[in-house]
Design an enzyme around this catalytic site. Structure first.
Site, PDB file in Angstrom:
ATOM      1  N   ASP A   1      15.678   1.520  12.493  1.00  0.00           N
ATOM      2  CA  ASP A   1      14.900   2.753  12.749  1.00  0.00           C
ATOM      3  C   ASP A   1      15.749   3.838  13.410  1.00  0.00           C
ATOM      4  OD1 ASP A   1      12.193   0.591  13.714  1.00  0.00           O
ATOM      5  OD2 ASP A   1      12.668   1.433  11.742  1.00  0.00           O
TER       6      ASP A   1
ATOM      7  N   HIS B   1       8.280   4.264   9.032  1.00  0.00           N
ATOM      8  CA  HIS B   1       8.012   3.449  10.224  1.00  0.00           C
ATOM      9  C   HIS B   1       6.666   3.884  10.787  1.00  0.00           C
ATOM     10  CE1 HIS B   1       8.743   0.923  13.664  1.00  0.00           C
ATOM     11  NE2 HIS B   1       8.398   1.950  14.462  1.00  0.00           N
TER      12      HIS B   1
ATOM     13  N   ALA C   1      -1.360   9.000   7.654  1.00  0.00           N
ATOM     14  CA  ALA C   1       0.044   9.400   7.836  1.00  0.00           C
ATOM     15  C   ALA C   1       0.969   8.773   6.800  1.00  0.00           C
ATOM     16  CB  ALA C   1       0.512   9.027   9.250  1.00  0.00           C
TER      17      ALA C   1
ATOM     18  N   GLU D   1      -3.585   5.363   6.398  1.00  0.00           N
ATOM     19  CA  GLU D   1      -4.391   6.306   5.584  1.00  0.00           C
ATOM     20  C   GLU D   1      -4.028   7.770   5.869  1.00  0.00           C
ATOM     21  OE1 GLU D   1      -8.533   3.703   5.055  1.00  0.00           O
ATOM     22  OE2 GLU D   1      -8.363   5.215   6.636  1.00  0.00           O
TER      23      GLU D   1
ATOM     24  N   ILE E   1      16.198  -6.429   7.390  1.00  0.00           N
ATOM     25  CA  ILE E   1      17.118  -5.488   8.049  1.00  0.00           C
ATOM     26  C   ILE E   1      18.393  -5.482   7.220  1.00  0.00           C
ATOM     27  CG2 ILE E   1      18.494  -5.008  10.143  1.00  0.00           C
ATOM     28  CD1 ILE E   1      15.539  -4.603  10.636  1.00  0.00           C
ATOM     29  N   LEU E   2      18.754  -4.333   6.649  1.00  0.00           N
ATOM     30  CA  LEU E   2      19.923  -4.248   5.775  1.00  0.00           C
ATOM     31  C   LEU E   2      21.173  -4.037   6.629  1.00  0.00           C
ATOM     32  CD1 LEU E   2      18.267  -1.961   3.080  1.00  0.00           C
ATOM     33  CD2 LEU E   2      18.725  -4.432   2.910  1.00  0.00           C
TER      34      LEU E   2
ATOM     35  N   THR F   1       0.840  -1.215   0.000  1.00  0.00           N
ATOM     36  CA  THR F   1       0.000   0.000   0.000  1.00  0.00           C
ATOM     37  C   THR F   1       0.867   1.253   0.000  1.00  0.00           C
ATOM     38  OG1 THR F   1      -0.185   0.086   2.425  1.00  0.00           O
ATOM     39  CG2 THR F   1      -1.896  -1.153   1.215  1.00  0.00           C
ATOM     40  N   ASN F   2       2.054   1.182   0.623  1.00  0.00           N
ATOM     41  CA  ASN F   2       2.942   2.358   0.583  1.00  0.00           C
ATOM     42  C   ASN F   2       3.557   2.511  -0.808  1.00  0.00           C
ATOM     43  OD1 ASN F   2       3.279   3.789   3.286  1.00  0.00           O
ATOM     44  ND2 ASN F   2       3.270   1.647   3.868  1.00  0.00           N
TER      45      ASN F   2
HETATM   46  C1  GRF Z   1       2.296  -1.914   7.490  1.00  0.00           C
HETATM   47  O1  GRF Z   1       2.395  -2.395   8.820  1.00  0.00           O
HETATM   48  C2  GRF Z   1       2.736  -0.497   7.456  1.00  0.00           C
HETATM   49  O2  GRF Z   1       2.313   0.162   8.634  1.00  0.00           O
HETATM   50  C3  GRF Z   1       4.231  -0.619   7.441  1.00  0.00           C
HETATM   51  O3  GRF Z   1       4.491  -1.812   6.662  1.00  0.00           O
HETATM   52  C4  GRF Z   1       3.331  -2.644   6.669  1.00  0.00           C
HETATM   53  C5  GRF Z   1       2.828  -3.006   5.304  1.00  0.00           C
HETATM   54  O4  GRF Z   1       2.923  -1.927   4.461  1.00  0.00           O
HETATM   55  N1  GRF Z   1       4.857   0.539   6.866  1.00  0.00           N
HETATM   56  P1  GRF Z   1       2.604  -2.089   2.880  1.00  0.00           P
HETATM   57  O5  GRF Z   1       1.106  -2.158   2.743  1.00  0.00           O
HETATM   58  O6  GRF Z   1       3.268  -3.356   2.385  1.00  0.00           O
HETATM   59  O7  GRF Z   1       3.177  -0.845   2.265  1.00  0.00           O
END
Ligand code: GRF
Length: 202
Positions: free
Chosen positions: A149, A108, A178, A176, A91-92, A15-16
């Protein structure tokens, strides 16, 4: 205008990544172009999102030997200037970060330094926030270094915790309100700096 070539590293639903692709499609990601997606998990939903957007996608399973070498090779082959970790669970290593010449940024789902670091990812971040009783949480985009992080913060956006929230409802609201807003903005900010440097070298 010269742009920064961006690789997005993903592990999950994407989704990101979708927020970045949508931002590019509406012209908001004007200093960068998403030139490559790298999924470290075969079958990740993010792969279909890359394919629908006709973005080259490499599937490099995290558990296979030589993972970091293969990722570095893909980044070099596609002449990538910057990497964005978007729901990426790997983790890189410090060696990887030293060997990749460009900046790496990560989203994050909490307000660093809260609820971050080793073991804080996915729903667990929101469960910890609810267990702690915080009234405000949110998301952070930061530079990636060898500390999980731990890199310099680029941007943050706060989100209210509501009565009756579950980890699932809180995660959704943080995504959604942030993550999906902040990551494209931060990617554009970092890409603009790279594009400017490229122009100067002409
Ligand atoms: C979610 O927990 C989001 O909060 C974090 O990564 C997880 C999945 O994100 N950033 P996405 O839908 O694969 O981008």
């Amino acid at each position: 205008m010269l742009t920064a070539r961006i690789a997005v590293l993903v592990s999950g639903g994407g989704t990101n990544l979708q927020a970045l692709l949508d931002s590019q499609a509406r012209g908001a990601l004007k200093s960068g172009e998403i030139a490559l997606v790298i999924a470290d998990k075969p079958g990740a939903g993010a792969i279909a999102r890359a394919e629908r957007a006709h973005v080259p996608c490499a599937v490099i399973p995290r558990r296979e030997a030589g993972f970091e070498e293969r990722v570095l090779a893909a980044l070099a082959e596609h002449k990538i200037d910057m990497a964005v970790l978007a729901g990426f669970l790997g983790i890189l290593s410090g060696d990887f970060i030293d060997r990749f010449p460009g900046p790496i940024i990560n989203i994050h789902p909490a307000l660093i330094p809260s609820f971050c670091g080793k073991g804080f990812y996915g729903l667990g971040v929101h469960r910890a926030a609810l267990d702690c009783g915080v009234k405000v949480t949110g998301a952070t985009v930061h530079y990636v270094n060898a500390i999980p992080d731990g890199g310099r913060i680029i941007a943050q956006k706060a989100v209210d915790v509501l009565p009756g929230d579950t980890p699932e409802t809180l995660q959704r609201r943080v995504m959604e309100q942030a993550e999906w807003i902040l990551l494209p903005q931060a990617a554009e900010q970092v890409a603009a700096g790279i594009a400017e440097e490229k122009e100067k070298k002409l």
